[in-house]
Design an enzyme around this catalytic site. Structure first.
Site, short mmCIF file in Angstrom:
data_model
loop_
_atom_site.label_atom_id
_atom_site.label_comp_id
_atom_site.label_asym_id
_atom_site.label_seq_id
_atom_site.Cartn_x
_atom_site.Cartn_y
_atom_site.Cartn_z
N SER A 257 0.63 -1.12 -0.15
CA SER A 257 -0.03 -0.03 0.04
C SER A 257 0.82 1.30 -0.03
CB SER A 257 -1.09 -0.05 1.52
OG SER A 257 -0.18 0.32 2.45
N LYS A 258 0.28 2.45 0.00
CA LYS A 258 1.00 3.65 0.20
C LYS A 258 2.02 3.79 1.07
CE LYS A 258 -0.16 7.00 -2.71
NZ LYS A 258 1.01 6.74 -3.36
N ARG A 259 1.72 3.27 2.31
CA ARG A 259 2.66 3.03 3.28
C ARG A 259 4.11 2.72 2.78
NH1 ARG A 259 1.58 -0.74 6.86
NH2 ARG A 259 -0.10 -1.40 5.33
N HIS A 260 4.14 1.84 1.81
CA HIS A 260 5.24 1.24 1.49
C HIS A 260 5.90 2.06 0.26
CE1 HIS A 260 3.10 -2.55 2.75
NE2 HIS A 260 4.28 -2.51 3.41
N GLY A 261 5.45 3.19 -0.10
CA GLY A 261 6.04 4.15 -1.03
C GLY A 261 5.36 4.28 -2.24
#
Ligand code: GLU
Length: 484
Positions: A257-261
């Site tokens: 997800s976005k959390r991973h970049g």
């Protein structure tokens, strides 16, 4: 003849998971000389946008995933199974025809429950520890009751009547046998009150009418599949082969997800990943050859891809490996091609490259061995075109020592009196200076490098000095002594 499709919902950019699904469908079609279809599933009226459609086209084209049939970016359509956009298919009455058929044969029914009522039922089911599924309240309404509800201004949805017992299963080409008990399934909505079909309904109608032979999609759809199979059966249609691709997790083991970049293909493009890298990297998210081949030559993926090599356990997205792979592909390019693909990044950075001391192609190629991203190139070559930005740590380490002044002044004199200002001569003169003054080579090289480039690392020192040109180098050596 195999026919496969990629069927994105245009509610945002093409993300990594979607691109992987598109790629696997594309490769499958190429491998078996089949047809790759792009179908736009825009039945979510609120979230679908034209910009998303455009962005999906762009990302697919950038990845080289050209489709044989479907809507085209110029507004035209290719193929004889169109329209390929679900809103256009809805307007053409395609879904209504089959919804009516299911209503007539009793496999579907009108449901008048309001969202508030459904909510109430869900809460009650939860309290009574029953699964919170629709219990079929409107399954057997009389015509009179329907008229009464309609008179209240209620607009019905159409629900599918799921069998009460039995099992729905299939032999998945990746997950092997998958089974669901029908009592765990529910009477899902096929057509919304607006008249628009839902994904699960439209998808079946389209896959059938477009003669799709293999449905290859993410395994987040596994729970939709038994609903869809029931529709095929209710209409007396053959279910296509089904293959559900493994989930993609971030390095920490949670869903990517976005959390991973970066998550969208466009972001990777902007950061300077090459389309070849992305294709190769995405291909290995959930697929491998027997010998775990990592880098594929052009055309090789199309040849080697096979659903048999797909795994059902989750794939891990590893940004370190992605960067390594991008470096590999950057090195495979000729220096002319590297300049061509790096140019948009150089231009965006506004470097005054028209005043380049030597052909720009040679400057960009200086560190070709080390680049991981195209977007890092402007920063790494900036010192050729602009005043040096001295890295304070580099200054501290190499320039602030008692010998530095003597070295920089001595080297300045040496370079000023050199005949040919060429790599070989520069190197010989620098080494001679070190020897004559009893310095170790490194003792001289390091401060000179920092003085002319601002950095402790960088291209081959003497070629870099040659490319910078004598005038530049002398000026920088003088300037550096003022930093001491
Ligand atoms: N529109 C669906 C999605 O984007 C397609 C799923 C499918 O391939 O059936 O997830």
């Amino acid at each position: 003849m195999n026919r496969v499709r990629f069927a994105p919902s245009p509610t945002g950019h093409l993300h990594i998971g979607g691109a992987r699904t598109a790629l696997f469908n594309y490769l499958f079609a190429k491998k078996y000389s089949g047809t790759f279809i792009l179908r736009i599933e825009d039945t979510d009226e609120l979230r679908s946008t034209d910009e998303s459609v455009k962005s999906i086209y762009e990302s697919m084209q950038w990845l080289g995933l050209n489709w044989d049939e479907g809507a085209m970016p110029d507004g035209s359509e290719k193929g004889s199974f169109g329209p390929y956009v679900q809103s256009a298919r809805e307007a053409a009455g395609i879904y209504k025809k089959y919804a009516d058929e299911l209503l007539e044969n009793g496999r579907a029914y009108h449901c008048y429950c309001t969202p508030a009522e459904l909510d109430e039922m869900r809460k009650k089911a939860q309290l009574e520890k029953r699964p919170p599924k629709y219990e079929g309240l409107c399954r057997n309404l009389s015509e009179a009751k329907k008229r009464e509800l309609e008179a209240q201004g209620r607009k019905p949805v159409i629900r599918f009547r799921m069998p009460d017992d039995g099992v729905t299963g299939w032999n998945d080409l990746i997950h092997s046998e998958v089974k669901f008990e029908n009592k765990l399934l529910y009477d899902f909505i096929m057509v919304k009150a607006s008249g628009y079909p839902t994904y699960n309904f439209a998808c079946v109608i389209d896959d059938h009418l477009m003669e799709i032979t293999h449905v290859i999609r993410g395994d987040d759809h596994i729970s939709n599949t038994p609903l869809q199979i029931n529709i095929y059966q209710a209409l007396g249609w053959k279910v296509p082969e089904l293959a559900h691709l493994s989930m993609i997790l971030g390095p920490d083991g949670t869903r990517l997800s976005k959390r991973h970049g970066a998550t969208s293909v466009g972001e990777y493009r902007n950061q300077g990943y090459l389309p070849q890298t992305m294709r190769n990297y995405l291909a290995l998210l959930g697929w491998s050859t027997v010998d775990s081949q990592q880098i594929f030559k052009e055309g090789e993926l199309e040849e080697k891809f096979d659903l048999k090599g797909c795994q059902k356990s989750p794939a891990i997205f590893d940004p370190v490996k992605l960067n390594w792979m991008n470096g590999e592909y950057i090195r495979q390019h000729s220096k002319e091609k590297l300049l061509e693909i790096a140019m948009p990044y150089i231009q965006a950075a506004g470097l005054p490259v028209d005043k380049s001391p030597v052909p720009l192609v040679d400057i960009v190629a200086l560190e070709q061995e080390k680049y991981k991203l195209l977007s890092e190139i402007p920063t790494l070559i900036e010192f050729f075109f602009r005043d040096v930005k001295y890295d304070p740590a580099a200054v501290e380490k190499t320039l602030k020592n008692p010998e530095a002044k003597k070295i920089l002044e001595g080297i300045r004199e040496t370079y000023a009196s050199l005949g040919q200002f060429k790599e070989i001569e520069i190197e010989a003169a620098t080494r001679a200076f070190a020897k004559a003054n009893a310095f170790k080579a490194g003792q001289v090289f390091h401060p000179v490098r920092v003085a002319v480039s601002g950095r402790t690392d960088g291209p081959t020192l003497f070629r870099m000095i040659e490319y910078l040109g004598r005038e530049n180098v002398l000026r920088r050596l003088t300037h550096a002594t003022t930093l001491l």
